[in-house]
Scaffold this motif. Sequence first.
Motif, short mmCIF file in Angstrom:
data_model
loop_
_atom_site.label_atom_id
_atom_site.label_comp_id
_atom_site.label_asym_id
_atom_site.label_seq_id
_atom_site.Cartn_x
_atom_site.Cartn_y
_atom_site.Cartn_z
N MET A 131 0.84 -1.21 0.00
CA MET A 131 0.00 0.00 0.00
C MET A 131 0.87 1.26 0.00
O MET A 131 0.61 2.21 -0.72
CB MET A 131 -0.91 0.02 1.24
N ASN A 132 1.91 1.26 0.85
CA ASN A 132 2.84 2.39 0.87
C ASN A 132 3.43 2.64 -0.51
O ASN A 132 3.50 3.77 -0.99
CB ASN A 132 3.99 2.13 1.84
N ALA A 133 3.85 1.53 -1.16
CA ALA A 133 4.50 1.66 -2.46
C ALA A 133 3.53 2.23 -3.49
O ALA A 133 3.90 3.10 -4.28
CB ALA A 133 5.03 0.29 -2.91
N ILE A 134 2.29 1.74 -3.48
CA ILE A 134 1.32 2.18 -4.48
C ILE A 134 0.87 3.62 -4.21
O ILE A 134 0.83 4.45 -5.11
CB ILE A 134 0.11 1.20 -4.50
N GLU A 135 0.58 3.91 -2.94
CA GLU A 135 0.07 5.24 -2.60
C GLU A 135 1.16 6.31 -2.62
O GLU A 135 1.03 7.33 -3.29
CB GLU A 135 -0.51 5.22 -1.17
N LYS A 186 17.62 5.42 -1.09
CA LYS A 186 16.60 6.39 -1.45
C LYS A 186 15.31 6.21 -0.66
O LYS A 186 14.58 7.15 -0.40
CB LYS A 186 16.26 6.25 -2.96
N GLY A 187 15.05 4.97 -0.29
CA GLY A 187 13.80 4.71 0.43
C GLY A 187 12.68 4.30 -0.50
O GLY A 187 11.51 4.33 -0.12
N ASN A 188 13.01 3.93 -1.75
CA ASN A 188 11.94 3.47 -2.64
C ASN A 188 12.01 1.96 -2.90
O ASN A 188 11.29 1.45 -3.74
CB ASN A 188 11.93 4.27 -3.95
N ALA A 211 14.56 -19.01 4.70
CA ALA A 211 13.89 -17.71 4.84
C ALA A 211 12.86 -17.47 3.75
O ALA A 211 12.92 -18.08 2.68
CB ALA A 211 14.93 -16.59 4.82
N ILE A 212 11.93 -16.59 4.07
CA ILE A 212 11.02 -16.05 3.07
C ILE A 212 11.36 -14.58 2.95
O ILE A 212 11.53 -13.90 3.97
CB ILE A 212 9.57 -16.22 3.50
N LEU A 213 11.48 -14.11 1.73
CA LEU A 213 11.95 -12.75 1.53
C LEU A 213 11.02 -12.04 0.54
O LEU A 213 10.62 -12.64 -0.45
CB LEU A 213 13.35 -12.92 0.95
N TYR A 214 10.66 -10.81 0.84
CA TYR A 214 9.86 -10.01 -0.08
C TYR A 214 10.62 -8.74 -0.40
O TYR A 214 11.21 -8.12 0.50
CB TYR A 214 8.53 -9.61 0.56
N ILE A 215 10.58 -8.33 -1.67
CA ILE A 215 11.16 -7.04 -2.03
C ILE A 215 10.08 -6.25 -2.75
O ILE A 215 9.40 -6.79 -3.63
CB ILE A 215 12.37 -7.20 -2.97
N ILE A 216 9.90 -5.00 -2.37
CA ILE A 216 8.92 -4.16 -3.05
C ILE A 216 9.66 -2.91 -3.52
O ILE A 216 10.29 -2.21 -2.73
CB ILE A 216 7.78 -3.78 -2.08
N GLN A 217 9.59 -2.68 -4.85
CA GLN A 217 10.29 -1.52 -5.42
C GLN A 217 9.23 -0.60 -6.01
O GLN A 217 8.39 -1.06 -6.79
CB GLN A 217 11.24 -1.98 -6.53
N ASP A 218 9.28 0.68 -5.63
CA ASP A 218 8.28 1.58 -6.20
C ASP A 218 8.97 2.63 -7.06
O ASP A 218 10.17 2.83 -6.98
CB ASP A 218 7.40 2.17 -5.10
N PRO A 219 8.18 3.30 -7.94
CA PRO A 219 8.77 4.25 -8.88
C PRO A 219 8.95 5.64 -8.26
O PRO A 219 9.32 6.58 -8.96
CB PRO A 219 7.74 4.30 -10.01
N GLY A 220 8.74 5.78 -6.96
CA GLY A 220 8.79 7.10 -6.32
C GLY A 220 10.21 7.58 -6.12
O GLY A 220 11.18 6.89 -6.42
N LYS A 221 10.33 8.80 -5.53
CA LYS A 221 11.67 9.32 -5.31
C LYS A 221 12.15 8.95 -3.92
O LYS A 221 13.19 9.42 -3.46
CB LYS A 221 11.71 10.84 -5.55
N GLY A 222 11.39 8.10 -3.22
CA GLY A 222 11.85 7.62 -1.93
C GLY A 222 11.48 8.54 -0.80
O GLY A 222 10.77 9.53 -1.00
N PHE A 223 11.95 8.25 0.38
CA PHE A 223 11.64 9.08 1.54
C PHE A 223 12.75 8.91 2.56
O PHE A 223 13.60 8.03 2.46
CB PHE A 223 10.30 8.66 2.16
N SER A 224 12.73 9.80 3.54
CA SER A 224 13.65 9.66 4.64
C SER A 224 12.78 9.60 5.90
O SER A 224 11.71 10.19 5.94
CB SER A 224 14.57 10.87 4.68
N GLY A 281 4.71 5.79 -3.21
CA GLY A 281 5.73 5.65 -4.24
C GLY A 281 5.15 5.89 -5.63
O GLY A 281 5.74 6.62 -6.44
N GLY A 282 3.99 5.30 -5.91
CA GLY A 282 3.42 5.40 -7.24
C GLY A 282 2.35 6.47 -7.35
O GLY A 282 1.78 6.68 -8.43
#
Lengths: 279, 418
Positions: free
Chosen positions: A180-184, A268-270, A205-218, A186-187
């Motif tokens: 949701m963070n990535a879509i709202e 970048k935080g994205n 392990a189970i691993l998830y990676i979510i990459q969004d097209p935003g400019k990231g955050f701090s 980031g995108g």
Amino acid sequence: MSAHTLLLVDDDPAVHELLGAVLHPPDWCIDSAYDGLEGFARVEARPYDLVLTDVRMPGLDGLELLHRIREIRPDAKVMVMTAESTPANIVRAIRDQAFCYFSKPFSPSAVADMITQAVNTHHWQDDIEVLSASPDWISLRLRCKMETADRLMQFVREMEMDFPREERENIASAFRELLMNAIEHGGGSDPNKRVQVTYVRTTRAILYIIQDPGKGFSFDDIDHAAVANPPDEPVRHLEIRAEKGVRPGGFGILLTRNLVDELVYNEKGNEVLFIKYLK
Amino acid sequence: MSARDLRQRFKELTVVADIASAMLSPLELGQVLDVALEKTSRAIGAPFGSITLLNTDKTRLEFAAVYGLSPDYGEKFRELGLLPADESSPSGRAVSTGKPYWVADITRHPLCASWRHISLGEGVRALICVPLWLGGAPSGTLNQYLAEPHRFLAREVRLLQVVAQQVSLAIERARLYDQLKQQHEATLTASERKSRFLATMNHELRSPMTAIVGFADLLQNQIPGSLNAGQMRQVRMISASAQHVMAVVNDALDVARIEAGKLECLIEPLDASQIMHEVTEMLAPLAHAKRLELDIREPREPLRVRCDRQRSKQILVNLVSNAIKFTPRGRILVCGSQDAATPHQARISVSDTGIGLRPDQVPLLFQEFQQLPSPYQQLGTGLGLAISRKLARLMGGDIEVKSDYGHGSTFTLMLETA
């Protein structure tokens, strides 16, 4: 308005009667098939607004049916239901662009709502783009639309992984928050943009990676999120959200931290990665 | 002892030490035998070697490894019906007597008559067979062959005996390893069978539940037509039973998953009272709906526990919701404490003023699918406590019960202190 056409493929007559009771004329026109081959013949003969198929059936199983339907009618909307939600089955359903996936037993009225929503969803075909769909490595690109996130979550929640429900729920919640963070954020909920999600399963392990097209955050800039609250003001961000006119919530990162074993952002935080360790 | 003797002894000891250490790393029997043979032959300066082992019914010696000889060396002996485990051959004699046996020249020795053509064909002239002791009995031989006739010296025999002891130990270790591995594989297949069974059971139970849950849902929503009050009540009972069956199926799968140990606990130091507060806040509405008090008694000093946050909460939620279920009126108290006598143990107890348990019921509580008699039985799946205890033990803790029949129970989650 003409009736929605639905093809129901299931070898259990009870399912036909159940759905017939909630989806009826004049709004619905349901055709019935009792095995996969019969179902395929129907789809060959004419297009349907929606095909709903069981998985385990004599002759041709539901996932094979989905695969064959994809070959002759690339745009057909197919929903899959089954009493057996193994990761392998779900991966096959995703790969062949099933619209959604749900498990038996079900509440007929809830399924009727899902079906209604499905026939009213347009332009969905490339909402979930499959980059990799092996059971241990699933990689998808999603349009930044809430419906797409909801669709994906249905698959994620159904995945009968080999550990307890409570843990599955935790992983699903963590994933949903970050998606949701990535879509709202980031995108910017812009359907022309896409986020990429990757799920990797290893022995440990189970691993998830979510990459969004935003400019990231701090973390300094997100006073609207609970994770940035000072210890003595655990809900300060809610007031800030109210001021900014953002939906209530904002517990995502904080919540996720508690649900998974590792949570790491890139510079970048994205891009965000989380891990749940297995034995 | 002369300097020459000393040097000789030292050389022998080095040989033994080398062989012993070389055999430490391989675990599989085949590898152990190959390493043992190669090392021994090189150290002794013998161009050929072999190891024979008694077959399972101990009637025959079979070549288990060869060095410097054709790979089908043993096969040729087998074709001749050799070597019986009796005194008709040098190695048979070594096993029968438990003593080394050597032949200076096989062309002349009567015990070699039936097979000497095979060995001569490989270039063997002299041989020595040293018994290998396995499980306290001579069970095979370590054989060394020379290309020239040779009368073995006492010290050569002694050295080979010491080497044979090392080889025997390595073989025993390899056999144990093999047994363990087989047992492990058997366990694995058993657990795979169990997973498959569970997957099938899951499917076979869920499928027919589709009709039961589905039609009950339709009727309850009065889609086929309106129901009178009695019909409605009956349909609700169908729904409730169906939900119960599904809960049992889901819980049973959870138990199986916990037993399979797929998930690791994330053990971290946590504040016990924070966990207690989170759980009581979550369940307060349920307690208040039954007009029960739900209180916390804080530990006297801050209590840090080592546990997995999710799992410990899951356990406490189970204990507190059981307390709510089985308490018609009164109070539920969640209490954190630490006993001076057991300083490494933290205790989070959940006490109620409910119906309590008879002493004979207590041992049954944690057993899977253990149904206590009415009024307990309709509530829950009979798996909640079994799951909770499994989780507690997974974190190195446990759950204990004290109950006063008719007056209430106390369930205590014990965890390690941080």
